[in-house]
Design a protein around this motif. Structure first.
Motif, PDB file in Angstrom:
ATOM      1  N   PHE A  50       0.809  -1.217   0.000  1.00 61.07           N
ATOM      2  CA  PHE A  50       0.000   0.000   0.000  1.00 61.07           C
ATOM      3  C   PHE A  50       0.839   1.263   0.000  1.00 61.07           C
ATOM      4  CE2 PHE A  50      -2.562  -3.239   2.182  1.00 61.07           C
ATOM      5  CZ  PHE A  50      -3.679  -3.244   1.361  1.00 61.07           C
ATOM      6  N   GLY A  51       0.226   2.340  -0.485  1.00 61.78           N
ATOM      7  CA  GLY A  51       0.820   3.665  -0.370  1.00 61.78           C
ATOM      8  C   GLY A  51       0.578   4.209   1.031  1.00 61.78           C
ATOM      9  N   ALA A  52       1.039   5.420   1.255  1.00 61.94           N
ATOM     10  CA  ALA A  52       0.994   6.009   2.597  1.00 61.94           C
ATOM     11  C   ALA A  52      -0.351   6.643   2.944  1.00 61.94           C
ATOM     12  CB  ALA A  52       2.096   7.059   2.733  1.00 61.94           C
ATOM     13  N   ARG A  53      -1.253   6.782   1.999  1.00 58.22           N
ATOM     14  CA  ARG A  53      -2.496   7.522   2.246  1.00 58.22           C
ATOM     15  C   ARG A  53      -3.592   6.596   2.757  1.00 58.22           C
ATOM     16  NH1 ARG A  53      -4.077  10.346  -2.729  1.00 58.22           N
ATOM     17  NH2 ARG A  53      -3.280   8.473  -3.710  1.00 58.22           N
ATOM     18  N   HIS A  54      -3.521   6.294   4.040  1.00 59.07           N
ATOM     19  CA  HIS A  54      -4.482   5.418   4.704  1.00 59.07           C
ATOM     20  C   HIS A  54      -5.389   6.253   5.598  1.00 59.07           C
ATOM     21  CE1 HIS A  54      -5.795   2.924   8.197  1.00 59.07           C
ATOM     22  NE2 HIS A  54      -6.143   2.111   7.220  1.00 59.07           N
ATOM     23  N   THR A  55      -6.676   5.949   5.577  1.00 56.59           N
ATOM     24  CA  THR A  55      -7.623   6.599   6.476  1.00 56.59           C
ATOM     25  C   THR A  55      -8.247   5.539   7.374  1.00 56.59           C
ATOM     26  OG1 THR A  55      -8.137   8.283   4.824  1.00 56.59           O
ATOM     27  CG2 THR A  55      -9.703   8.029   6.633  1.00 56.59           C
ATOM     28  N   ASN A  56      -8.210   5.806   8.659  1.00 55.72           N
ATOM     29  CA  ASN A  56      -8.863   4.960   9.654  1.00 55.72           C
ATOM     30  C   ASN A  56     -10.338   5.349   9.649  1.00 55.72           C
ATOM     31  OD1 ASN A  56     -10.031   4.063  12.093  1.00 55.72           O
ATOM     32  ND2 ASN A  56      -8.071   4.121  13.160  1.00 55.72           N
ATOM     33  N   ALA A  57     -11.166   4.558   8.964  1.00 55.93           N
ATOM     34  CA  ALA A  57     -12.586   4.877   8.812  1.00 55.93           C
ATOM     35  C   ALA A  57     -13.338   4.814  10.135  1.00 55.93           C
ATOM     36  CB  ALA A  57     -13.221   3.944   7.782  1.00 55.93           C
ATOM     37  N   LYS A  58     -12.872   3.983  11.047  1.00 53.58           N
ATOM     38  CA  LYS A  58     -13.512   3.882  12.363  1.00 53.58           C
ATOM     39  C   LYS A  58     -13.369   5.209  13.119  1.00 53.58           C
ATOM     40  CE  LYS A  58     -13.561   0.369  15.863  1.00 53.58           C
ATOM     41  NZ  LYS A  58     -12.790  -0.716  16.516  1.00 53.58           N
ATOM     42  N   ARG A  59     -12.163   5.757  13.113  1.00 51.86           N
ATOM     43  CA  ARG A  59     -11.923   7.045  13.775  1.00 51.86           C
ATOM     44  C   ARG A  59     -12.696   8.154  13.055  1.00 51.86           C
ATOM     45  NH1 ARG A  59      -6.404   8.203  13.228  1.00 51.86           N
ATOM     46  NH2 ARG A  59      -5.993   6.818  14.959  1.00 51.86           N
ATOM     47  N   ALA A  60     -12.676   8.130  11.715  1.00 51.84           N
ATOM     48  CA  ALA A  60     -13.387   9.157  10.946  1.00 51.84           C
ATOM     49  C   ALA A  60     -14.883   9.131  11.247  1.00 51.84           C
ATOM     50  CB  ALA A  60     -13.137   8.951   9.451  1.00 51.84           C
ATOM     51  N   PHE A  61     -15.443   7.927  11.385  1.00 53.81           N
ATOM     52  CA  PHE A  61     -16.867   7.803  11.702  1.00 53.81           C
ATOM     53  C   PHE A  61     -17.160   8.452  13.051  1.00 53.81           C
ATOM     54  CE2 PHE A  61     -20.553   5.605  13.486  1.00 53.81           C
ATOM     55  CZ  PHE A  61     -21.474   5.737  12.456  1.00 53.81           C
ATOM     56  N   SER A  62     -16.358   8.134  14.070  1.00 52.05           N
ATOM     57  CA  SER A  62     -16.572   8.730  15.396  1.00 52.05           C
ATOM     58  C   SER A  62     -16.437  10.244  15.337  1.00 52.05           C
ATOM     59  CB  SER A  62     -15.572   8.153  16.399  1.00 52.05           C
ATOM     60  OG  SER A  62     -15.823   6.788  16.612  1.00 52.05           O
ATOM     61  N   GLU A  63     -15.401  10.726  14.659  1.00 48.88           N
ATOM     62  CA  GLU A  63     -15.182  12.171  14.557  1.00 48.88           C
ATOM     63  C   GLU A  63     -16.322  12.858  13.812  1.00 48.88           C
ATOM     64  OE1 GLU A  63     -11.228  12.440  12.922  1.00 48.88           O
ATOM     65  OE2 GLU A  63     -10.312  11.954  14.872  1.00 48.88           O
ATOM     66  N   SER A  64     -16.952  12.145  12.873  1.00 51.30           N
ATOM     67  CA  SER A  64     -18.056  12.752  12.121  1.00 51.30           C
ATOM     68  C   SER A  64     -19.261  13.031  13.017  1.00 51.30           C
ATOM     69  CB  SER A  64     -18.454  11.862  10.937  1.00 51.30           C
ATOM     70  OG  SER A  64     -19.251  10.768  11.330  1.00 51.30           O
ATOM     71  N   PHE A  65     -19.298  12.398  14.179  1.00 47.68           N
ATOM     72  CA  PHE A  65     -20.364  12.639  15.151  1.00 47.68           C
ATOM     73  C   PHE A  65     -19.854  13.360  16.398  1.00 47.68           C
ATOM     74  CE2 PHE A  65     -22.101   9.204  12.591  1.00 47.68           C
ATOM     75  CZ  PHE A  65     -23.350   9.744  12.298  1.00 47.68           C
ATOM     76  N   GLY A  66     -18.609  13.816  16.365  1.00 47.60           N
ATOM     77  CA  GLY A  66     -18.052  14.570  17.478  1.00 47.60           C
ATOM     78  C   GLY A  66     -17.890  13.774  18.754  1.00 47.60           C
ATOM     79  N   THR A  67     -17.598  12.479  18.618  1.00 45.40           N
ATOM     80  CA  THR A  67     -17.440  11.629  19.798  1.00 45.40           C
ATOM     81  C   THR A  67     -16.115  10.880  19.721  1.00 45.40           C
ATOM     82  OG1 THR A  67     -18.429   9.852  21.115  1.00 45.40           O
ATOM     83  CG2 THR A  67     -18.695   9.696  18.731  1.00 45.40           C
TER      84      THR A  67
END
Length: 187
Positions: free
Chosen positions: A121-138
């Motif tokens: 893989f390349g370096a551009r990885h997104t942790n979708a679990k963290r992004a989901f929580s952040e999208s709800f401010g928690t």
């Protein structure tokens, strides 16, 4: 760099109900991959790549969790072949990619380091679990199934199967993109 497509990856690995048996490291036995078109925010490809473990075996617990058997994964690719397939067929070294949490990224890093297989893989990885929580401010971290329930999105397929989980995670990413909360939004 190929910005239009996002690879969503979910791996299943050998696992045991207790500690690993001596000499048996946790190894990837399935790589689920869903390709998302970030111009349309649609899932356009779905794949399940079985991987033959070299130093561990599928336990009864692992089969109960994933439905995968030793006989099934024995028909899979060697880990190095699977990584090369990710690079050659799915451009994993140039596309951004995401997974639910950091487990999948760390499992690849560990297994690549111990087997001396180039990291696919390349370096551009997104942790979708963290992004989901952040999208709800928690700071609460939701499991994939719990996140789907929260968003009233049906779980498609079999939970803890790589191809199905990648497909479902991609649906959560699309939901975030449509709410303008996906940090990796490129479309």
């Amino acid at each position: 760099m190929n910005e239009r497509y996002l690879n969503v990856v979910d791996v299943e690995a050998t696992c045991w109900e207790g500690p690993n048996p001596p000499g048996q490291p946790s190894e990837i036995i399935e790589i689920g991959l869903c390709v998302v078109d970030s111009a349309t925010w649609e899932r356009v490809e779905r794949h399940s790549i079985l991987v033959r473990p070299a130093r561990s075996s599928v336990s009864e617990f692992c089969t109960r969790l994933t439905t995968l058997t030793q006989e099934q994964v024995d028909t899979g690719l060697e880990f190095a072949e699977a990584c090369e397939l990710l690079r050659s067929e799915y451009r994993s070294d140039s596309r951004p990619w995401a997974s639910w949490g950091d487990y999948d990224r760390k499992q690849f890093e560990t297994q690549c380091a111990t087997t001396r297989v180039p990291y696919p893989f390349g370096a551009r990885h997104t942790n979708a679990k963290r992004a989901f929580s952040e999208s709800f401010g928690t700071t609460r971290r939701y499991g994939m199934a719990g996140a789907l329930r929260m968003r009233e999105i049906p779980l498609e397929g079999t939970h803890h199967r790589g191809g199905d989980d990648a497909w479902n995670i991609a649906n959560l990413i699309i939901d975030m993109a449509r709410r303008d909360t996906w940090p990796g939004r490129t479309g």
